[in-house]
Every structure is written in structure tokens, then in C-alpha cells.
Design an enzyme around this catalytic site. Structure first.
Site, PDB file in Angstrom:
ATOM      1  N   GLY A  49       0.816  -1.158   0.010  1.00 22.11           N
ATOM      2  CA  GLY A  49       0.031   0.095  -0.141  1.00 22.11           C
ATOM      3  C   GLY A  49       0.918   1.190   0.020  1.00 22.11           C
ATOM      4  O   GLY A  49       2.057   1.134   0.219  1.00 22.11           O
ATOM      5  N   GLN A  71       2.973  10.026   1.357  1.00 19.27           N
ATOM      6  CA  GLN A  71       4.199   9.143   1.307  1.00 19.27           C
ATOM      7  C   GLN A  71       4.942   9.870   0.231  1.00 19.27           C
ATOM      8  O   GLN A  71       6.341   9.706   0.205  1.00 19.27           O
ATOM      9  CB  GLN A  71       3.996   7.784   1.431  1.00 19.27           C
ATOM     10  CG  GLN A  71       3.547   7.376   2.810  1.00 19.27           C
ATOM     11  CD  GLN A  71       3.200   5.715   2.685  1.00 19.27           C
ATOM     12  OE1 GLN A  71       2.304   5.353   2.232  1.00 19.27           O
ATOM     13  NE2 GLN A  71       4.365   5.105   3.313  1.00 19.27           N
ATOM     14  N   CYS A  96       5.910  -0.400   7.111  1.00 22.23           N
ATOM     15  CA  CYS A  96       5.467   0.913   6.447  1.00 22.23           C
ATOM     16  C   CYS A  96       6.632   1.129   5.536  1.00 22.23           C
ATOM     17  O   CYS A  96       7.741   1.269   5.963  1.00 22.23           O
ATOM     18  CB  CYS A  96       5.084   2.067   7.223  1.00 22.23           C
ATOM     19  SG  CYS A  96       4.683   3.473   6.757  1.00 22.23           S
ATOM     20  N   LEU A  97       6.250   1.660   4.346  1.00 17.22           N
ATOM     21  CA  LEU A  97       7.364   2.085   3.131  1.00 17.22           C
ATOM     22  C   LEU A  97       8.286   3.480   3.820  1.00 17.22           C
ATOM     23  O   LEU A  97       9.247   3.613   3.298  1.00 17.22           O
ATOM     24  CB  LEU A  97       6.689   2.130   2.169  1.00 17.22           C
ATOM     25  CG  LEU A  97       6.353   0.954   1.233  1.00 17.22           C
ATOM     26  CD1 LEU A  97       5.504   1.427  -0.079  1.00 17.22           C
ATOM     27  CD2 LEU A  97       7.515   0.013   1.043  1.00 17.22           C
ATOM     28  N   HIS A 135      -4.204   1.359   7.308  1.00 17.05           N
ATOM     29  CA  HIS A 135      -2.887   1.725   7.337  1.00 17.05           C
ATOM     30  C   HIS A 135      -2.750   3.137   6.517  1.00 17.05           C
ATOM     31  O   HIS A 135      -2.347   3.959   6.935  1.00 17.05           O
ATOM     32  CB  HIS A 135      -1.850   0.906   7.276  1.00 17.05           C
ATOM     33  CG  HIS A 135      -0.354   1.040   7.274  1.00 17.05           C
ATOM     34  ND1 HIS A 135       0.543   1.000   7.927  1.00 17.05           N
ATOM     35  CD2 HIS A 135       0.231   2.184   6.495  1.00 17.05           C
ATOM     36  CE1 HIS A 135       1.539   1.346   7.827  1.00 17.05           C
ATOM     37  NE2 HIS A 135       1.577   2.043   6.958  1.00 17.05           N
ATOM     38  N   GLU A 136      -3.205   2.765   5.122  1.00 21.63           N
ATOM     39  CA  GLU A 136      -3.225   3.915   4.345  1.00 21.63           C
ATOM     40  C   GLU A 136      -4.223   5.147   4.642  1.00 21.63           C
ATOM     41  O   GLU A 136      -3.796   6.194   4.550  1.00 21.63           O
ATOM     42  CB  GLU A 136      -3.429   3.398   2.834  1.00 21.63           C
ATOM     43  CG  GLU A 136      -2.509   2.450   2.298  1.00 21.63           C
ATOM     44  CD  GLU A 136      -1.328   2.350   2.674  1.00 21.63           C
ATOM     45  OE1 GLU A 136      -0.790   3.747   2.627  1.00 21.63           O
ATOM     46  OE2 GLU A 136      -0.349   1.356   2.883  1.00 21.63           O
ATOM     47  N   HIS A 156      -2.586   7.332   6.950  1.00 22.02           N
ATOM     48  CA  HIS A 156      -1.527   8.269   6.537  1.00 22.02           C
ATOM     49  C   HIS A 156      -2.141   9.574   6.004  1.00 22.02           C
ATOM     50  O   HIS A 156      -1.642  10.561   5.999  1.00 22.02           O
ATOM     51  CB  HIS A 156      -1.030   7.569   5.466  1.00 22.02           C
ATOM     52  CG  HIS A 156       0.330   6.752   5.685  1.00 22.02           C
ATOM     53  ND1 HIS A 156       1.377   7.355   6.262  1.00 22.02           N
ATOM     54  CD2 HIS A 156       0.561   5.541   5.236  1.00 22.02           C
ATOM     55  CE1 HIS A 156       2.376   6.391   6.479  1.00 22.02           C
ATOM     56  NE2 HIS A 156       1.866   5.104   5.738  1.00 22.02           N
TER      57      HIS A 156
HETATM   58 ZN    ZN Z   1       2.889   3.260   5.710  1.00 24.69          ZN
END
Ligand code: ZN
Length: 181
Positions: A46, A51, A88-89, A130-131, A134
Site C-alpha cells: 500500500g 508518502q 511501512c514504506l 494503515h493507508e 496516513h
Molecule cells: Zn505506511
């Protein structure tokens, strides 16, 4: 379409709430494609627009072979919870147990401005929550219990990327024929 730099923890853009999308135009479709391409390249399950430094309520996901996106999401969460490891990226290499709702029904829009409903459980539900977080400037460390957050913060402080600017790839004017110097 382009692969964008992924912003890392410490970048204030990750703590800034994103604005709702109002124009379903060509620019928005380019943003969705950039998110997809950057997410698949990472690779990740995701990716949310903040991000990559864009403060709009848009995210993409890629779970169990299903590629999708959602704009201006509105979530309905199950009371039943799941526990499991999450990453998480924007926190490379950091994984920690993070409680989430087990199931989610997410209403929103696709990039063509059509209303859509996405349903998911387990990993897909986790990714959608999660997204969406963000988009509100909320990060997975905020969802952990105290003990997990303490461990995660310690790992973050020890991580090589913490407190460093995002590494940039420099192209030397003097070719070294692919050898590192
Ligand atoms: Zn993340």
C-alpha cells in the site's frame, strides 16, 4: 508515470492531514499511476499520497494480487480486532505488532469520479486502515501498544536512515563503468 521518492519518518509531510480530492482530472489519474508504480517498485502492499509528498486523500494497495486505489475514503470498521506484524514504506526495515480491525468496508471514489465500495479482511483490511491513517497524519507507531512502540522507536533510532536526509542517487559526470568508488 514515474517512480517517486518515498518520504521517510521525520519528514513533516507524514504528520500533515491531507485534503479531500475535489477535481477528478488528468492530474489525479497521473497521481494514482505514480502511486501504483512507486508502490509496486518498492515493493509494498500500500502507498498513500502523503508518502510521496502529495497532501491529497488518495491511496493505492496491492494485496493478494489485487491492485486498487481509493479516493476520499470513509471507513466502517469491525469491532473484532486482529493482531499481526505491520510495516511501512516510510519506516524501512521496521516491523512491529500493530492491532487493527479485522474487517473493513471502505467507501470512496475511483480516479474517474465514480463511487466505489471496497471490502476486505485481514491483510487487505490492515492495508486500508494503515493507508487511511496516513491521510490523517497518523502513523502505525501511533497504533501500537506501549511496549511495541518502545521497541519500534528504539529500532528507528538505530536505523541508518533515521535523522538522515533521504539518500539521493547522484550521477557522476565521470563514468566509472558501473564500479562503485
Ligand atoms: Zn505506511
Amino acid at each position: 508515470m514515474a517512480i517517486k521518492d518515498i518520504r521517510l519518518f521525520g519528514d513533516p509531510v507524514l504528520r500533515t492531514p491531507a485534503a479531500p480530492v475535489t477535481d477528478f482530472d488528468k492530474e489525479l489519474r497521473t497521481l494514482v499511476k505514480d502511486l501504483e508504480e512507486t508502490m509496486l517498485d518498492a515493493p509494498g502492499a500500500g502507498l498513500a499520497a502523503p508518502q510521496i509528498g502529495v497532501l491529497l486523500r488518495v491511496f493505492t494497495y496491492y494485496v493478494d494480487g489485487e491492485l486498487g486505489h481509493l479516493i476520499n475514503p470513509d471507513l466502517d470498521l469491525s469491532e473484532e480486532m486482529q493482531d499481526g506484524e505491520e510495516g511501512c514504506l516510510s519506516f524501512p526495515g521496521i516491523y512491529a505488532d500493530t492491532p487493527r480491525a479485522l474487517r473493513v468496508v471502505a467507501k470512496g471514489w475511483n480516479m474517474h469520479g465514480e463511487p466505489v465500495t471496497i471490502e476486505g479482511s485481514e491483510l487487505k483490511a490492515r492495508a486500508i486502515q494503515h493507508e487511511t491513517d496516513h491521510l490523517d497524519g497518523i502513523l502505525f507507531i501511533d497504533r501500537m501498544d506501549r511496549a511495541q512502540r518502545k521497541l519500534a522507536m528504539k529500532a528507528i533510532r538505530e536505523a541508518q536512515w533515521a535523522g538522515e536526509p533521504v539518500p539521493q542517487v547522484r550521477v557522476s559526470p565521470h563514468s566509472t563503468f558501473g564500479r562503485a568508488l
